[in-house]
Design a protein around this motif. Structure first.
Motif, PDB file in Angstrom:
ATOM      1  N   PHE A 117       0.851  -1.186   0.000  1.00  0.00           N
ATOM      2  CA  PHE A 117       0.000   0.000   0.000  1.00  0.00           C
ATOM      3  C   PHE A 117       0.889   1.239   0.000  1.00  0.00           C
ATOM      4  CE2 PHE A 117      -1.691  -3.410   2.642  1.00  0.00           C
ATOM      5  CZ  PHE A 117      -2.927  -3.651   2.068  1.00  0.00           C
ATOM      6  N   GLY A 118       0.414   2.296  -0.625  1.00  0.00           N
ATOM      7  CA  GLY A 118       1.146   3.553  -0.618  1.00  0.00           C
ATOM      8  C   GLY A 118       1.915   3.768  -1.904  1.00  0.00           C
ATOM      9  N   ASP A 119       2.991   4.539  -1.800  1.00  0.00           N
ATOM     10  CA  ASP A 119       3.801   4.905  -2.970  1.00  0.00           C
ATOM     11  C   ASP A 119       4.931   3.890  -3.124  1.00  0.00           C
ATOM     12  OD1 ASP A 119       2.160   7.150  -3.132  1.00  0.00           O
ATOM     13  OD2 ASP A 119       3.485   8.329  -1.833  1.00  0.00           O
ATOM     14  N   VAL A 120       4.676   2.861  -3.957  1.00  0.00           N
ATOM     15  CA  VAL A 120       5.611   1.740  -4.069  1.00  0.00           C
ATOM     16  C   VAL A 120       6.229   1.716  -5.458  1.00  0.00           C
ATOM     17  CG1 VAL A 120       5.932  -0.721  -3.681  1.00  0.00           C
ATOM     18  CG2 VAL A 120       4.041   0.466  -2.567  1.00  0.00           C
ATOM     19  N   PRO A 121       7.539   1.963  -5.585  1.00  0.00           N
ATOM     20  CA  PRO A 121       8.191   1.887  -6.896  1.00  0.00           C
ATOM     21  C   PRO A 121       8.287   0.442  -7.376  1.00  0.00           C
ATOM     22  CG  PRO A 121       9.823   2.236  -5.182  1.00  0.00           C
ATOM     23  CD  PRO A 121       8.478   2.322  -4.515  1.00  0.00           C
ATOM     24  N   LEU A 122       8.601   0.275  -8.653  1.00  0.00           N
ATOM     25  CA  LEU A 122       8.660  -1.053  -9.261  1.00  0.00           C
ATOM     26  C   LEU A 122       9.634  -1.973  -8.526  1.00  0.00           C
ATOM     27  CD1 LEU A 122       7.728  -2.773 -11.750  1.00  0.00           C
ATOM     28  CD2 LEU A 122       9.850  -2.017 -12.856  1.00  0.00           C
ATOM     29  N   THR A 123      10.750  -1.418  -8.069  1.00  0.00           N
ATOM     30  CA  THR A 123      11.756  -2.247  -7.398  1.00  0.00           C
ATOM     31  C   THR A 123      11.203  -2.933  -6.164  1.00  0.00           C
ATOM     32  OG1 THR A 123      12.487  -0.243  -6.257  1.00  0.00           O
ATOM     33  CG2 THR A 123      13.723  -0.909  -8.217  1.00  0.00           C
ATOM     34  N   HIS A 124      10.167  -2.340  -5.540  1.00  0.00           N
ATOM     35  CA  HIS A 124       9.626  -2.875  -4.300  1.00  0.00           C
ATOM     36  C   HIS A 124       8.221  -3.457  -4.463  1.00  0.00           C
ATOM     37  CE1 HIS A 124      13.102  -0.792  -2.826  1.00  0.00           C
ATOM     38  NE2 HIS A 124      12.873  -1.181  -1.577  1.00  0.00           N
ATOM     39  N   LEU A 125       7.784  -3.637  -5.722  1.00  0.00           N
ATOM     40  CA  LEU A 125       6.560  -4.388  -5.996  1.00  0.00           C
ATOM     41  C   LEU A 125       6.868  -5.883  -5.923  1.00  0.00           C
ATOM     42  CD1 LEU A 125       4.974  -2.323  -8.918  1.00  0.00           C
ATOM     43  CD2 LEU A 125       4.191  -2.446  -6.544  1.00  0.00           C
ATOM     44  N   PHE A 126       5.931  -6.729  -6.374  1.00  0.00           N
ATOM     45  CA  PHE A 126       6.091  -8.180  -6.262  1.00  0.00           C
ATOM     46  C   PHE A 126       5.999  -8.842  -7.629  1.00  0.00           C
ATOM     47  CE2 PHE A 126       3.394  -6.891  -2.519  1.00  0.00           C
ATOM     48  CZ  PHE A 126       4.451  -6.773  -1.626  1.00  0.00           C
ATOM     49  N   HIS A 127       6.852  -9.821  -7.848  1.00  0.00           N
ATOM     50  CA  HIS A 127       6.676 -10.728  -8.984  1.00  0.00           C
ATOM     51  C   HIS A 127       6.322 -12.110  -8.445  1.00  0.00           C
ATOM     52  CE1 HIS A 127      10.441 -12.645  -8.030  1.00  0.00           C
ATOM     53  NE2 HIS A 127      11.166 -11.577  -8.306  1.00  0.00           N
ATOM     54  N   ALA A 128       5.964 -13.019  -9.332  1.00  0.00           N
ATOM     55  CA  ALA A 128       5.550 -14.371  -8.928  1.00  0.00           C
ATOM     56  C   ALA A 128       6.647 -15.394  -9.215  1.00  0.00           C
ATOM     57  CB  ALA A 128       4.258 -14.762  -9.639  1.00  0.00           C
ATOM     58  N   TYR A 129       7.901 -14.971  -9.132  1.00  0.00           N
ATOM     59  CA  TYR A 129       9.046 -15.838  -9.420  1.00  0.00           C
ATOM     60  C   TYR A 129       8.976 -16.407 -10.841  1.00  0.00           C
ATOM     61  CZ  TYR A 129       9.886 -15.507  -4.435  1.00  0.00           C
ATOM     62  OH  TYR A 129      10.109 -15.020  -3.172  1.00  0.00           O
ATOM     63  N   PRO A 130       8.956 -15.514 -11.850  1.00  0.00           N
ATOM     64  CA  PRO A 130       8.995 -16.009 -13.238  1.00  0.00           C
ATOM     65  C   PRO A 130      10.346 -16.636 -13.540  1.00  0.00           C
ATOM     66  CG  PRO A 130       9.323 -13.635 -13.179  1.00  0.00           C
ATOM     67  CD  PRO A 130       9.003 -14.045 -11.777  1.00  0.00           C
ATOM     68  N   ASN A 131      10.362 -17.566 -14.514  1.00  0.00           N
ATOM     69  CA  ASN A 131      11.626 -18.225 -14.843  1.00  0.00           C
ATOM     70  C   ASN A 131      11.713 -18.602 -16.321  1.00  0.00           C
ATOM     71  OD1 ASN A 131      14.192 -19.195 -14.146  1.00  0.00           O
ATOM     72  ND2 ASN A 131      13.432 -21.283 -13.909  1.00  0.00           N
ATOM     73  N   ALA A 132      11.027 -17.836 -17.195  1.00  0.00           N
ATOM     74  CA  ALA A 132      11.106 -18.100 -18.638  1.00  0.00           C
ATOM     75  C   ALA A 132      11.892 -16.982 -19.312  1.00  0.00           C
ATOM     76  CB  ALA A 132       9.708 -18.198 -19.238  1.00  0.00           C
ATOM     77  N   PRO A 133      13.048 -17.290 -19.872  1.00  0.00           N
ATOM     78  CA  PRO A 133      13.792 -16.267 -20.616  1.00  0.00           C
ATOM     79  C   PRO A 133      12.976 -15.760 -21.805  1.00  0.00           C
ATOM     80  CG  PRO A 133      15.161 -18.198 -20.168  1.00  0.00           C
ATOM     81  CD  PRO A 133      13.756 -18.575 -19.822  1.00  0.00           C
TER      82      PRO A 133
END
Length: 707
Positions: A566-582
């Motif tokens: 919540f709040g002002d979150v830059p991309l670096t501190h967002l979440f990914h789902a552990y992608p692993n496809a080049p």
């Protein structure tokens, strides 16, 4: 109900040909009323236990290859279960006690348990709820044990090649069908004999185990039977630096229980511990040992002290064990410094080959403070990374360390690292190879580690971080645009292992049984204005991991994780789902190494979220037995992820999608085909299925390394 039971039992006993399955079903139904752990709210007793490893059972041998004895007080209550207080511990040959031996379960306490364990081999309990499903029973005849009439019933596994089982004779009380005596014989990969005798306590009408004798011999297998976590062993061991110094073919354990006390007694300290080695346990007098030994030590027992003193000193066994034990948790010890084995060699698409060196001082340097540091160099980005710091021990029993550190390094964009999971050792990190999106950071950290209870680990961190981008990106807030920014963040994390078991000694608290579930949670707060922090935000995350292990050696794993920001979150501190496809065009161009818990068909940078939930299920079949050294494993995998993001327009110069429709993939792995290598195939389907069939497939190799 009890009268009805007695009438049914008497009717069976009067039959000339006893229906043994009906008899055993009654015994199983009655198990909770005969099991002291179910009948009694609390009890305690003392145990003297002697364990030896020897090359020969003949008397002409002068000494054993290994000798240890201990005296314990075993306390039980219905809320905490068993706690063992080690009052005395005596091990031949070693100046420093090797407490890891105490954490090994050579055999379970009770034959009423659902699973009975013998030297880490699991078997169905003969009086468990699965008894009739797993065992064939045969009535042998009437018996008399402890002047009480009983029945002798033989049992053997129905499907020994599929589900391992015990084989032996149960002696059951004719009135209650409680266990009076047990004889076990196993002739399989494990050759074992157990003889257990009981004492009847008429005041409460239960039988308590009085004596137990366990004999183990290495069977027709190369699998090792080992103490010291595989460092001192029974049988032949390959590539073991301790092998030539201490080895034997037989292991014998004898134990004698006494001083049964059914009163509540004094309040237990540290009841959440499974084992606690009491202060001075390794310094007991000979008079103390004489009071508890069932019989005097034999001449071979006594000769073992001088023999093993010489062997341990000559072969430098204590030093070797210290090095190998630390290697098992990811360190290589040289004098007062433990080199961290996660640093030397790594590879990723941004740094290319990354070589590094780092570690931390150990107790030989100081027990009260530590110094740590590392440095690494990427040959593709040609940048030196480094970190250094130190810590002070505030409370030894709770593992409370206060640390201050600085690091200048890279971190994956969108990663959320749990503080309490930080020390997850792996010589080879599969997913790291494919990562392309990183940010550069310079961070000062203040950390406080604290073990609230043995089962609850916590850590607090206060960090000031300067973030720089390694690729084009701007975070837009109103009229302001940020590509470089400062983050001031306070984080608190906790890890709960309710079913794990722990042992505490003067060396600290260690996990001796890895139980499930494991629950991890963390909350962090970004603070603007404090130490020039640019953004206010809150991030929370939690994950639940559970594993079901079956007697047929199949397992099912569940991993559920949820994260929100919540709040002002830059991309670096967002979440990914552990992608692993080049992000490459063809299947073979994307051929790489599969991760452990990553989405193999999700492309790097494809999705970012400020709300994310994932579910992963793995079902591992029992290994295929295609030879002594060729036992591949097949694993079926399904993964699901759903998420969303607010204010996506704040993230400029980068393109990614929302995960609000639900992402699904399924597939399989065939592991350990050759030298730990295997292969995996995963297919992407559902709302995010791609138009080109080939783009939905991930074909990769797997690597499983077991130390």
């Amino acid at each position: 109900m009890f009268l009805l039971f007695l009438m049914q039992n008497a009717a069976i006993a009067q039959q000339k040909s006893i229906d043994v399955d009906s008899l055993m079903q009654l015994a199983i139904n009655r198990a909770d009323q005969n099991n002291p752990q179910k009948v009694l709210d609390h009890f305690s007793y003392t145990t003297y236990e002697k364990t030896i490893i020897t090359d020969s059972l003949e008397r002409e041998n002068n000494a054993h290859s290994f000798f240890t004895e201990k005296v314990s007080k075993n306390n039980f209550n219905t809320y905490h279960g068993f706690k063992e207080e080690v009052l005395a511990f005596n091990m031949a040959g070693f100046k420093e006690p090797r407490y890891e031996v105490l954490g090994i379960t050579l055999q379970s306490r009770s034959f009423y348990d659902e699973d009975f364990v013998i030297f880490n081999y699991r078997y169905a309990g003969p009086l468990s709820s699965r008894g009739l499903k797993n065992y064939d029973y045969k009535f042998i005849g009437d018996t008399t044990v402890l002047d009480r009439k009983g029945y002798a019933v033989a049992f053997s596994p129905k499907r020994p090649k599929t589900i391992p089982g015990l084989e032996g004779i149960l002696y059951l009380d004719a009135q209650s069908l409680a266990i009076q005596k047990v004889h076990i014989a196993i002739n399989d990969e494990l050759v074992a004999r157990i003889e257990q005798h009981y004492e009847f306590l008429p005041d409460v009408g239960v039988y308590m185990p009085r004596t137990s004798k366990l004999y183990i011999e290495k069977g027709e297998t190369s699998k090792r039977l080992s103490l010291f976590r595989g460092k001192v062993s029974v049988g032949t061991i390959q590539n073991n630096p301790v092998k030539e110094a201490i080895e034997g073919r037989y292991l014998l354990l004898t134990s004698y229980n006494a001083n049964f006390n059914l009163s509540e007694g004094e309040k237990l300290e540290h009841p959440n511990l499974a084992i606690e080695v009491m202060e001075g346990a390794d310094q007991k007098s000979e008079d103390f040992w004489t009071r508890y030994r069932n019989q005097a030590l034999t001449e071979r027992d006594l000769n073992s002290f001088d023999y093993l003193n010489n062997i341990v000193k000559t072969e430098n066994i204590e030093r070797r064990l210290a090095v190998i034990n630390n290697f098992g948790i990811g360190y290589y010890t040289v004098d007062f410094f433990d080199f961290d084995l996660t640093y030397p060699l790594k590879y990723n698409n941004y740094e290319g080959l990354r070589l590094g060196l780092g570690g931390v001082t150990n107790a030989d340097f100081s027990k009260d403070f530590r110094i740590e540091g590392y440095t690494a160099y990427g040959f593709k980005d040609k940048v030196l990374k480094y970190g250094f710091g130190g810590g002070v021990l505030l409370n030894e029993s709770h593992g409370a360390w206060l640390s201050l550190s600085y690091s200048d390094d890279l971190q994956e964009t969108g990663s959320f690292n749990y503080l309490t999971d930080r020390r997850v050792y792996s010589l080879f990190e599969p997913r790291l190879v494919n990562i392309t999106q990183f940010f550069d950071y310079k961070t000062f950290r203040l950390n406080q580690e604290y073990q609230i209870t043995p089962k609850i680990l916590s850590e607090f961190q206060f960090a000031k971080t300067n973030v720089l981008q390694t690729e084009a990106y701007r975070f837009v807030l109103g009229d302001e645009s940020y590509s470089e920014y400062d983050i001031t963040e306070a984080t608190f994390g906790v890890r709960w292992s309710p079913s794990s078991k722990f042992m505490r000694s003067e060396k600290g608290t260690v996990e001796i049984y890895d139980g499930y579930p494991k629950v991890t949670a963390q909350i962090s707060k970004g603070i603007s204005g404090l130490f020039n922090g640019d953004f206010d935000f809150t991030r929370v995350g939690a994950k639940f991991y559970y594993q079901v292990e079956r007697l047929n050696k199949s397992t099912t794993e569940f991993l559920i994780e949820g994260k929100m920001a919540f709040g002002d979150v830059p991309l670096t501190h967002l979440f990914h789902a552990y992608p692993n496809a080049p992000t490459k065009q063809t299947i073979m161009q994307r051929f790489s190494v599969a991760g452990v818990n990553s989405f193999e068909t999700m492309y790097f940078g494809e999705f970012f979220s400020d709300k994310l939930a994932t579910l992963q299920v793995k079902h591992r079949l029992r290994p295929f037995n295609l030879g002594e050294k060729f036992k591949p494993e097949m694993v079926f995998i399904s993964r699901y992820a759903i998420g969303d993001i607010s204010n996506i327009d704040r993230h400029q110069d980068v393109t990614f999608g929302k995960l609000n429709k639900g992402f699904m993939e399924s597939g399989f792995e065939i592991n350990k085909i050759l030298f730990g290598f295997g292969t995996s195939l995963t297919y992407r389907y559902g709302a995010y299925h791609l138009p080109s069939f080939a783009d939905n497939i991930a074909f990769k190799f797997t690597f499983n390394l077991q130390l």
